[in-house]
Design a protein around this motif. Sequence first.
Motif, short mmCIF file in Angstrom:
data_model
loop_
_atom_site.label_atom_id
_atom_site.label_comp_id
_atom_site.label_asym_id
_atom_site.label_seq_id
_atom_site.Cartn_x
_atom_site.Cartn_y
_atom_site.Cartn_z
N ALA A 5 65.58 -62.80 -20.23
CA ALA A 5 66.54 -62.07 -19.59
C ALA A 5 66.85 -61.83 -17.77
O ALA A 5 67.60 -61.57 -17.15
N LEU A 6 65.75 -62.57 -17.26
CA LEU A 6 64.93 -62.49 -16.07
C LEU A 6 65.55 -63.67 -15.41
O LEU A 6 65.51 -64.81 -16.02
N ASN A 7 66.55 -63.85 -13.92
CA ASN A 7 65.58 -64.30 -12.73
C ASN A 7 64.74 -64.75 -12.68
O ASN A 7 63.81 -64.23 -12.92
N ASP A 8 64.33 -66.40 -11.91
CA ASP A 8 63.46 -66.97 -11.81
C ASP A 8 62.32 -65.64 -11.05
O ASP A 8 61.06 -65.53 -10.97
N LYS A 9 63.10 -65.24 -10.22
CA LYS A 9 61.78 -63.86 -9.22
C LYS A 9 62.44 -62.92 -9.98
O LYS A 9 61.79 -61.68 -8.57
N GLY A 10 62.60 -62.50 -10.86
CA GLY A 10 63.28 -61.19 -11.04
C GLY A 10 62.08 -60.56 -11.55
O GLY A 10 61.14 -60.87 -11.90
N ILE A 11 62.30 -58.75 -11.67
CA ILE A 11 61.09 -57.17 -11.76
C ILE A 11 61.84 -56.97 -13.31
O ILE A 11 62.72 -56.49 -13.04
N VAL A 12 60.55 -56.39 -14.21
CA VAL A 12 60.29 -55.28 -14.97
C VAL A 12 60.08 -54.76 -14.83
O VAL A 12 58.78 -54.48 -14.61
N ILE A 13 60.65 -53.50 -14.90
CA ILE A 13 59.75 -52.34 -14.85
C ILE A 13 60.12 -51.13 -16.20
O ILE A 13 61.27 -50.97 -16.73
N MET A 14 58.99 -50.67 -16.88
CA MET A 14 59.33 -49.71 -18.14
C MET A 14 57.97 -48.00 -17.83
O MET A 14 57.14 -49.10 -17.21
N GLN A 15 58.82 -48.08 -18.77
CA GLN A 15 57.58 -46.58 -18.80
C GLN A 15 56.44 -46.73 -20.02
O GLN A 15 56.93 -46.69 -20.50
N SER A 16 55.46 -46.54 -19.41
CA SER A 16 54.46 -46.87 -20.34
C SER A 16 54.00 -45.79 -21.45
O SER A 16 53.13 -46.02 -22.22
N SER A 17 54.57 -44.82 -21.23
CA SER A 17 54.39 -43.70 -22.32
C SER A 17 53.00 -42.59 -22.16
O SER A 17 53.05 -41.75 -21.98
N GLU A 18 52.24 -43.79 -21.72
CA GLU A 18 50.63 -43.03 -21.19
C GLU A 18 50.90 -43.12 -19.72
O GLU A 18 50.76 -43.80 -19.40
N ASN A 19 49.72 -42.70 -19.63
CA ASN A 19 48.82 -42.29 -18.22
C ASN A 19 46.88 -42.29 -19.07
O ASN A 19 46.98 -41.93 -19.50
N ILE A 20 46.75 -42.48 -17.44
CA ILE A 20 45.32 -42.71 -17.71
C ILE A 20 44.69 -41.20 -18.37
O ILE A 20 42.93 -41.81 -18.85
N TRP A 21 44.68 -40.61 -18.14
CA TRP A 21 44.75 -39.18 -19.01
C TRP A 21 45.11 -38.75 -20.30
O TRP A 21 43.86 -37.89 -21.15
N LEU A 22 45.26 -39.64 -20.68
CA LEU A 22 45.90 -39.12 -22.16
C LEU A 22 45.35 -40.49 -23.33
O LEU A 22 43.96 -40.61 -23.30
N ASN A 23 45.67 -41.72 -23.55
CA ASN A 23 45.46 -42.33 -24.45
C ASN A 23 45.02 -43.56 -23.57
O ASN A 23 45.90 -45.29 -23.76
#
Length: 329
Positions: free
Chosen positions: A220-238
């Motif tokens: 669903a992205l154009n050629d130079k498209g960018i996607v961002i999503m929350q990862s649920s985790e951070n470095i201090w958890l899992n």
Amino acid sequence: MHDLKPRSSVASTFDQDPPIDISKFNHETISYDSKSSAYWFYEKSADAFPGQAFGLQVDRILYHTKSQYQDILVLKSTTFGNVLVLNGIIQCTEKDEFAYQELITHVPIMSHPSPKKVLVIGGGDCGVIRELVKHVEDQTVESITMVEIDDMVIKLSTKYLPQMAKYHNHPKLNLIIEDGFKFLRETKLKFDVIITDSSDPEGPAEEFFQVNYFKLLRNALNDKGIVIMQSSENIWLNIRYLRSLIKKCKYVFPNVKFCQCYMPSYTSGQLGLLVATIDESLNLTAPLRTFDRRKEGQLFKYYNQFVHQSSFILPTWAQDYLEQDGESV
């Protein structure tokens, strides 16, 4: 174009509900502490963050319901203002919501050379929409499509989180009440930026953290498209799960970066974000466009060009671990 009822109609529906007596309210996240003579909300998850919890003192319960998709609780805390809780997990609070909303929105927008068409998957509290409207007003973003499966979250946000949901009926917003996977499977549209603002990977939301979902995003992205999503985790958890998630994302996108925002209402005070593109030449860690300090102060409370860059900098141990070969996809 899908739309909600005018805010006045939505609000009047909830105004008719009688006040909730907290002493008779039964919910697994709410308990009474006799020492402080107060009610407390506790966020606990044996899977996501075992052995720890996050608590907020409760002033009153504003609303509770079980929609077709999830348990929805809105409470007023004594220190963080109104709080939206889905399936026992805090989604946002009035005190610190801007940190997450600004970083997940402005990192991809400011990294893209021409972010005209933006898709938001989830984001029912409409905080991302509020941030995107800032780029509509400066004539950078031309159209916003938001696909949210649970319209009850939007309706409750317009009532109890009005500073977040004030643009839920903006003329540049095409609001679609539908499953995000169904939309991505069926759409022929291409977007410059896709922002995935989903719940944590439990129940139906677990699909948002799999290789097949990343493939749908790429399509669903154009050629130079960018996607961002929350990862649920951070470095201090899992962090082991986080490394696995990054590896899944790299299976689909050749250019993947991890950044994090700081906010006290998320367990351990941080939340990670994955940013990805098929454009290997694009440096996601540095904004292509910047504003002067005066305009940054007018537009943002958390984000600025230096926060953009520094959010990708990790401690040595975390960076080294995430760069190792993890579990197979």
